[in-house]
Write a protein that holds these residues in place. Structure first.
Motif, PDB file in Angstrom:
ATOM      1  N   SER A   1     -12.685 -12.100  -5.459  1.00  0.00           N
ATOM      2  CA  SER A   1     -11.574 -12.751  -4.842  1.00  0.00           C
ATOM      3  C   SER A   1     -10.393 -12.141  -4.657  1.00  0.00           C
ATOM      4  CB  SER A   1     -11.515 -14.181  -5.523  1.00  0.00           C
ATOM      5  OG  SER A   1     -10.963 -13.876  -6.973  1.00  0.00           O
ATOM      6  N   ALA A   2     -10.023 -11.373  -5.621  1.00  0.00           N
ATOM      7  CA  ALA A   2      -8.786 -10.352  -5.484  1.00  0.00           C
ATOM      8  C   ALA A   2      -8.956  -9.585  -4.571  1.00  0.00           C
ATOM      9  CB  ALA A   2      -8.339  -9.996  -6.914  1.00  0.00           C
ATOM     10  N   LEU A   3     -10.040  -8.827  -4.413  1.00  0.00           N
ATOM     11  CA  LEU A   3     -10.443  -7.703  -3.443  1.00  0.00           C
ATOM     12  C   LEU A   3     -10.311  -8.302  -2.022  1.00  0.00           C
ATOM     13  CD1 LEU A   3     -13.234  -5.936  -5.350  1.00  0.00           C
ATOM     14  CD2 LEU A   3     -11.107  -4.728  -4.663  1.00  0.00           C
ATOM     15  N   LEU A   4     -10.911  -9.660  -1.938  1.00  0.00           N
ATOM     16  CA  LEU A   4     -10.792 -10.167  -0.781  1.00  0.00           C
ATOM     17  C   LEU A   4      -9.539 -10.336  -0.047  1.00  0.00           C
ATOM     18  CD1 LEU A   4     -14.022 -12.473  -0.822  1.00  0.00           C
ATOM     19  CD2 LEU A   4     -13.913 -10.363   0.324  1.00  0.00           C
ATOM     20  N   LYS A   5      -8.740 -11.017  -1.123  1.00  0.00           N
ATOM     21  CA  LYS A   5      -7.110 -11.466  -0.659  1.00  0.00           C
ATOM     22  C   LYS A   5      -6.504  -9.990  -0.315  1.00  0.00           C
ATOM     23  CE  LYS A   5      -7.001 -15.424  -3.530  1.00  0.00           C
ATOM     24  NZ  LYS A   5      -6.432 -15.863  -4.885  1.00  0.00           N
ATOM     25  N   VAL A   6      -6.630  -8.861  -1.266  1.00  0.00           N
ATOM     26  CA  VAL A   6      -5.840  -7.679  -0.772  1.00  0.00           C
ATOM     27  C   VAL A   6      -6.372  -6.973   0.534  1.00  0.00           C
ATOM     28  CG1 VAL A   6      -5.510  -5.298  -1.558  1.00  0.00           C
ATOM     29  CG2 VAL A   6      -5.552  -7.210  -3.203  1.00  0.00           C
ATOM     30  N   SER A   7      -7.895  -7.197   0.513  1.00  0.00           N
ATOM     31  CA  SER A   7      -8.418  -6.539   1.957  1.00  0.00           C
ATOM     32  C   SER A   7      -7.724  -7.276   2.999  1.00  0.00           C
ATOM     33  CB  SER A   7      -9.830  -6.682   1.969  1.00  0.00           C
ATOM     34  OG  SER A   7     -10.209  -8.132   2.093  1.00  0.00           O
ATOM     35  N   LYS A   8      -7.410  -8.606   3.047  1.00  0.00           N
ATOM     36  CA  LYS A   8      -7.056  -9.299   4.221  1.00  0.00           C
ATOM     37  C   LYS A   8      -5.403  -8.856   4.349  1.00  0.00           C
ATOM     38  CE  LYS A   8      -6.207 -13.728   6.226  1.00  0.00           C
ATOM     39  NZ  LYS A   8      -4.686 -13.596   6.588  1.00  0.00           N
ATOM     40  N   LEU A   9      -4.694  -8.772   3.043  1.00  0.00           N
ATOM     41  CA  LEU A   9      -3.478  -8.253   3.273  1.00  0.00           C
ATOM     42  C   LEU A   9      -3.305  -6.888   3.825  1.00  0.00           C
ATOM     43  CD1 LEU A   9      -0.466  -8.691   2.414  1.00  0.00           C
ATOM     44  CD2 LEU A   9      -0.899  -7.686   0.244  1.00  0.00           C
ATOM     45  N   VAL A  10      -3.976  -5.882   3.552  1.00  0.00           N
ATOM     46  CA  VAL A  10      -3.909  -4.580   3.986  1.00  0.00           C
ATOM     47  C   VAL A  10      -4.289  -4.459   5.566  1.00  0.00           C
ATOM     48  CG1 VAL A  10      -5.367  -2.328   3.866  1.00  0.00           C
ATOM     49  CG2 VAL A  10      -4.754  -3.572   1.566  1.00  0.00           C
ATOM     50  N   ASP A  11      -5.354  -5.292   5.904  1.00  0.00           N
ATOM     51  CA  ASP A  11      -5.562  -5.338   7.312  1.00  0.00           C
ATOM     52  C   ASP A  11      -4.527  -5.903   8.089  1.00  0.00           C
ATOM     53  OD1 ASP A  11      -8.186  -4.508   6.781  1.00  0.00           O
ATOM     54  OD2 ASP A  11      -9.097  -6.291   6.924  1.00  0.00           O
ATOM     55  N   ASP A  12      -3.763  -7.078   7.509  1.00  0.00           N
ATOM     56  CA  ASP A  12      -2.606  -7.259   8.393  1.00  0.00           C
ATOM     57  C   ASP A  12      -1.259  -6.259   7.964  1.00  0.00           C
ATOM     58  OD1 ASP A  12      -3.715  -9.799   8.719  1.00  0.00           O
ATOM     59  OD2 ASP A  12      -2.933 -10.640   6.978  1.00  0.00           O
ATOM     60  N   TYR A  13      -1.110  -5.457   7.147  1.00  0.00           N
ATOM     61  CA  TYR A  13      -0.286  -4.320   6.939  1.00  0.00           C
ATOM     62  C   TYR A  13      -0.597  -3.233   8.074  1.00  0.00           C
ATOM     63  CZ  TYR A  13       2.572  -0.647   4.815  1.00  0.00           C
ATOM     64  OH  TYR A  13       3.444   0.093   4.815  1.00  0.00           O
ATOM     65  N   LEU A  14      -1.750  -3.151   8.233  1.00  0.00           N
ATOM     66  CA  LEU A  14      -2.394  -2.101   9.144  1.00  0.00           C
ATOM     67  C   LEU A  14      -1.893  -2.416  10.654  1.00  0.00           C
ATOM     68  CD1 LEU A  14      -5.803  -0.860   7.560  1.00  0.00           C
ATOM     69  CD2 LEU A  14      -3.773   0.315   7.620  1.00  0.00           C
ATOM     70  N   ALA A  15      -2.066  -3.693  11.059  1.00  0.00           N
ATOM     71  CA  ALA A  15      -1.829  -4.213  12.218  1.00  0.00           C
ATOM     72  C   ALA A  15      -0.485  -4.130  12.415  1.00  0.00           C
ATOM     73  CB  ALA A  15      -2.049  -5.629  12.520  1.00  0.00           C
ATOM     74  N   GLU A  16       0.643  -4.112  11.324  1.00  0.00           N
ATOM     75  CA  GLU A  16       2.124  -4.412  11.468  1.00  0.00           C
ATOM     76  C   GLU A  16       2.316  -2.796  11.655  1.00  0.00           C
ATOM     77  OE1 GLU A  16       5.563  -6.246  11.763  1.00  0.00           O
ATOM     78  OE2 GLU A  16       3.588  -7.147  11.506  1.00  0.00           O
ATOM     79  N   ILE A  17       1.837  -1.716  10.872  1.00  0.00           N
ATOM     80  CA  ILE A  17       2.395  -0.493  10.887  1.00  0.00           C
ATOM     81  C   ILE A  17       1.806   0.343  12.051  1.00  0.00           C
ATOM     82  CG2 ILE A  17       2.945  -0.226   8.377  1.00  0.00           C
ATOM     83  CD1 ILE A  17       0.324   1.271   8.167  1.00  0.00           C
ATOM     84  N   ALA A  18       0.554  -0.232  12.641  1.00  0.00           N
ATOM     85  CA  ALA A  18       0.181   0.268  13.866  1.00  0.00           C
ATOM     86  C   ALA A  18       0.984   0.449  15.286  1.00  0.00           C
ATOM     87  CB  ALA A  18      -1.355  -0.335  14.165  1.00  0.00           C
ATOM     88  N   LEU A  19       1.994  -0.636  14.972  1.00  0.00           N
ATOM     89  CA  LEU A  19       2.850  -0.657  16.200  1.00  0.00           C
ATOM     90  C   LEU A  19       4.040   0.590  16.192  1.00  0.00           C
ATOM     91  CD1 LEU A  19       3.551  -4.267  16.018  1.00  0.00           C
ATOM     92  CD2 LEU A  19       2.294  -3.227  17.804  1.00  0.00           C
ATOM     93  N   ASP A  20       3.856   1.076  15.242  1.00  0.00           N
ATOM     94  CA  ASP A  20       4.959   2.489  15.021  1.00  0.00           C
ATOM     95  C   ASP A  20       4.408   3.406  15.591  1.00  0.00           C
ATOM     96  OD1 ASP A  20       6.861   4.385  14.136  1.00  0.00           O
ATOM     97  OD2 ASP A  20       6.551   4.221  12.083  1.00  0.00           O
ATOM     98  N   VAL A  21       5.121   3.982  16.731  1.00  0.00           N
ATOM     99  CA  VAL A  21       4.735   5.168  17.471  1.00  0.00           C
ATOM    100  C   VAL A  21       4.590   6.464  16.806  1.00  0.00           C
ATOM    101  CG1 VAL A  21       5.118   4.289  19.656  1.00  0.00           C
ATOM    102  CG2 VAL A  21       6.575   5.402  18.427  1.00  0.00           C
ATOM    103  N   ASN A  22       5.422   6.417  15.634  1.00  0.00           N
ATOM    104  CA  ASN A  22       5.524   7.674  14.840  1.00  0.00           C
ATOM    105  C   ASN A  22       4.633   7.914  13.472  1.00  0.00           C
ATOM    106  OD1 ASN A  22       7.671   9.008  16.418  1.00  0.00           O
ATOM    107  ND2 ASN A  22       9.201   7.531  15.476  1.00  0.00           N
ATOM    108  N   LEU A  23       3.821   6.911  13.656  1.00  0.00           N
ATOM    109  CA  LEU A  23       2.672   6.677  12.290  1.00  0.00           C
ATOM    110  C   LEU A  23       1.645   7.666  12.655  1.00  0.00           C
ATOM    111  CD1 LEU A  23       2.037   5.501   9.705  1.00  0.00           C
ATOM    112  CD2 LEU A  23       0.858   3.920  11.104  1.00  0.00           C
ATOM    113  N   LYS A  24       1.786   8.614  11.628  1.00  0.00           N
ATOM    114  CA  LYS A  24       0.364   9.604  11.651  1.00  0.00           C
ATOM    115  C   LYS A  24      -0.955   8.929  11.627  1.00  0.00           C
ATOM    116  CE  LYS A  24       3.312  13.735  10.679  1.00  0.00           C
ATOM    117  NZ  LYS A  24       3.467  14.716   9.761  1.00  0.00           N
TER     118      LYS A  24
END
Length: 599
Positions: free
Chosen positions: A367-390
């Protein structure tokens, strides 16, 4: 106004106040110089009480000394004024605000019982023992006054005694509060009434006024005394909020850095003793103030152990380093994710396989893995907007979690699509690297329909989406087929769904499942060996009977023994929870071989 000017101002005010209570009708015969200021007094009252001044006067008896300079007198002119009043017999009140000064100045001037009975040092010590050390609030006030009296207050053990008293009082109050909440239930059992968090810890606010070095010693003493970790954590949060919310300038930056590093070193080892949002706030300050690497790594480890209760706002740590082009500190978040994932990986290094039977307290649950995986996916969607992100950093964050952490890849697909939309000039090879992160078997029907029409995806990924959508459609059509084939289709769909669940299970759960299957197979093999042993015994008996007689009587006995073997086979099959078709074939082949040998 600098420190020297403040001392001169205090000396001037003390000189003015001395003129109000010294003997005006008797001319002064000695001048005391303290911190650049002078006070005209009389030798006799001072010499009768102060051993230090008496020695100075005796050393210069021949020269008739009229001026004495007191270097590094603790408390300055204000403390000396109190001591001089005592020498002149003028009454004044001893309070928590001046008792530390009186102890230090009386020790410096040697105003002890050795030179005069009922001297100032005795009065100050009695006040500390009888009043201050029995009251937590007064101890804190004395500690605050000791900040300007170091190291004299340390040498006289005033600080250590106050700290010990504070820790003892706080611990005693918590114990008393716990006993007051004990009551008997209806069944006659003693239990504790649920209490509010940190209820009774009124001292938390008082401790926020003392200096960080003294505060560190108080918290350390409280830990040794057994004060609750939740109370320690609440005090750390309150202290940090009072200090770190002040306006930062060049002078206070170094002090705030010291505060952050000290608070990190004082954090309780118990999980959830402080809110995870507070840990993230400490981490932001540690990065901004350039604290030591050890402090930051300790915070990252603590955050990683409870990452499943974090929020997206917690993970969005701004980049404070100079020359960093990205908006957010992706490297720090990556290390936090590694700390979280290593909890799961570290347990597989152990030889004891019994850890797979139950959840380990040091490893994240599914259950902790599922919560963190959703959190990471949301974080990826947020940082994906950064044009300088490698691209490499984006992929590193996406791959930081184990493969079984994500049961649904919709969030990962959304983040990758945002990255492709933001970084339009990305190469086809990089697009393929990104899309390899997605398991299109684990996307929902809506996400699959979107991906099938997504022109930003490479052709290979679109083909995979269409293929799995076709399989899904075929399974849906098979489920609505004729009733005659319902059981077979249901069995196939159960196999497909069980396979998906197995892929979504953690390695620990998969291992436990395989162990159970292994035990069942061993039981089945044992039953098969028992049946084969019985067949061999019957085969020996039949050979013996065949040697004795070839009559019709032998054939009848042979058919009876065959019937017994069949009965044994059916009875053992009923005892088995999962009969094997191969075991039945083995029985029939063994019987055929036996019959062939008889013929």
């Amino acid at each position: 106004m600098d420190k020297h000017q403040q001392q001169l101002s205090l000396a001037k005010s003390s000189r003015q106040s001395c003129n109000e209570w010294i003997f005006r009708d008797v001319p002064s015969d000695i001048t005391i110089e303290v911190n650049g200021g002078t006070i005209a007094l009389h030798k006799f009252p001072l010499v009768s009480r102060s051993g230090r001044i008496r020695k100075l006067v005796e050393e210069h008896r021949d020269s008739d000394i009229s001026r004495v300079e007191l270097m590094n007198l603790p408390g300055g002119a204000e403390s000396f004024e109190l001591a001089a009043k005592f020498c002149y017999g003028i009454n004044f009140e001893i309070t928590p605000l001046n008792v530390a000064q009186l102890c230090c100045v009386s020790d410096y001037l040697e105003m002890t019982e050795e030179f005069s009975k009922d001297n100032l040092h005795l009065h100050a010590e009695q006040y500390l023992e009888s009043i201050v050390y029995k009251n937590l609030e007064m101890c804190v006030e004395v500690l605050q006054q000791c900040e300007n009296l170091l190291p004299h207050a340390n040498e006289l053990n005033i600080v250590s005694r106050c700290i010990d008293a504070v820790a003892s009082k706080a611990c005693a109050e918590q114990i008393a509060l716990s006993f007051s909440r004990l009551e008997y239930s209806s069944s006659g059992r003693l239990h504790t009434i649920r209490q509010a968090k940190c209820e009774g810890d009124w001292w938390i606010e008082d401790l926020s006024v003392i200096r960080i070095d003294l505060y560190q010693r108080v918290i350390t003493a409280m830990k040794c005394r057994g004060v609750r970790p939740e109370s320690i954590g609440a005090s750390l949060v309150n202290y940090a909020q009072k200090v770190l919310t002040k306006k930062v300038d060049l002078v206070s930056t170094g002090h705030q850095k010291l505060v952050v590093e000290t608070i990190i070193s004082l954090l309780p080892v118990e999980r959830l003793a402080v809110p995870i949002s507070f840990l993230f706030e400490l981490l932001r300050n540690a990065v901004m103030l350039d604290c030591t690497i050890a402090c930051r790594l300790d915070l990252e480890r603590r955050i990683g152990s409870q990452l499943d209760i974090a929020t997206l706002d917690d993970l969005l740590i701004p980049s404070f380093r100079h020359g960093c082009e990205t908006l957010f500190d992706v490297d720090t978040v990556y290390r936090i994710l590694v700390n979280f994932s290593q909890q799961d990986d570290g347990e597989y290094d152990m030889d004891d396989v019994s850890i797979f039977e139950s959840d380990s307290p040091h490893s994240p649950s599914q259950s902790a893995l599922l919560k963190v995986s959703k959190l990471v996916d949301d974080y990826l969607a947020e940082i994906a907007l950064d044009v300088n992100l490698k691209l490499s950093k984006f992929i590193a964050i996406a791959e930081a979690l184990p493969a079984h952490a994500r049961t649904i890849h919709d969030g990962l697909y959304r983040a990758i699509d945002i990255y492709l939309k933001t970084h339009k000039g990305i190469q086809d090879a990089d697009k393929k690297r990104l899309c390899k992160l997605i398991d299109f078997q684990k996307v929902s029907q809506e996400a699959g329909a979107h991906a099938a029409l997504n022109e930003r995806l490479p052709l290979q990924s679109v083909v995979q989406v269409l293929y799995f959508e076709q399989l899904r459609l075929r399974n849906a059509l098979c489920c609505s087929h004729t009733d005659g084939n319902h059981k077979q289709v249901h069995h196939q769909s159960w196999q497909i769904s069980s396979g998906a669940l197995s892929a979504a299970m953690s390695p620990r759960d998969n291992y436990a499942f395989l162990r159970r299957e292994n035990r069942e197979l061993k039981l089945e093999l044992t039953r098969l060996r028992m049946r084969l042993n019985d067949l061999e015994k019957e085969h020996v008996c039949m050979k013996r009977d065949m040697a004795k007689s070839h009559s019709h009587k032998f054939m009848s006995s042979f058919s009876k023994k065959i019937a017994k073997l069949r009965f044994f086979r059916h009875s053992s099959s009923r005892g088995s929870s999962s009969p094997s078709r191969q075991s039945y074939r083995a029985d029939s082949k063994a019987i055929e071989r036996t019959c062939a040998s008889i013929e």
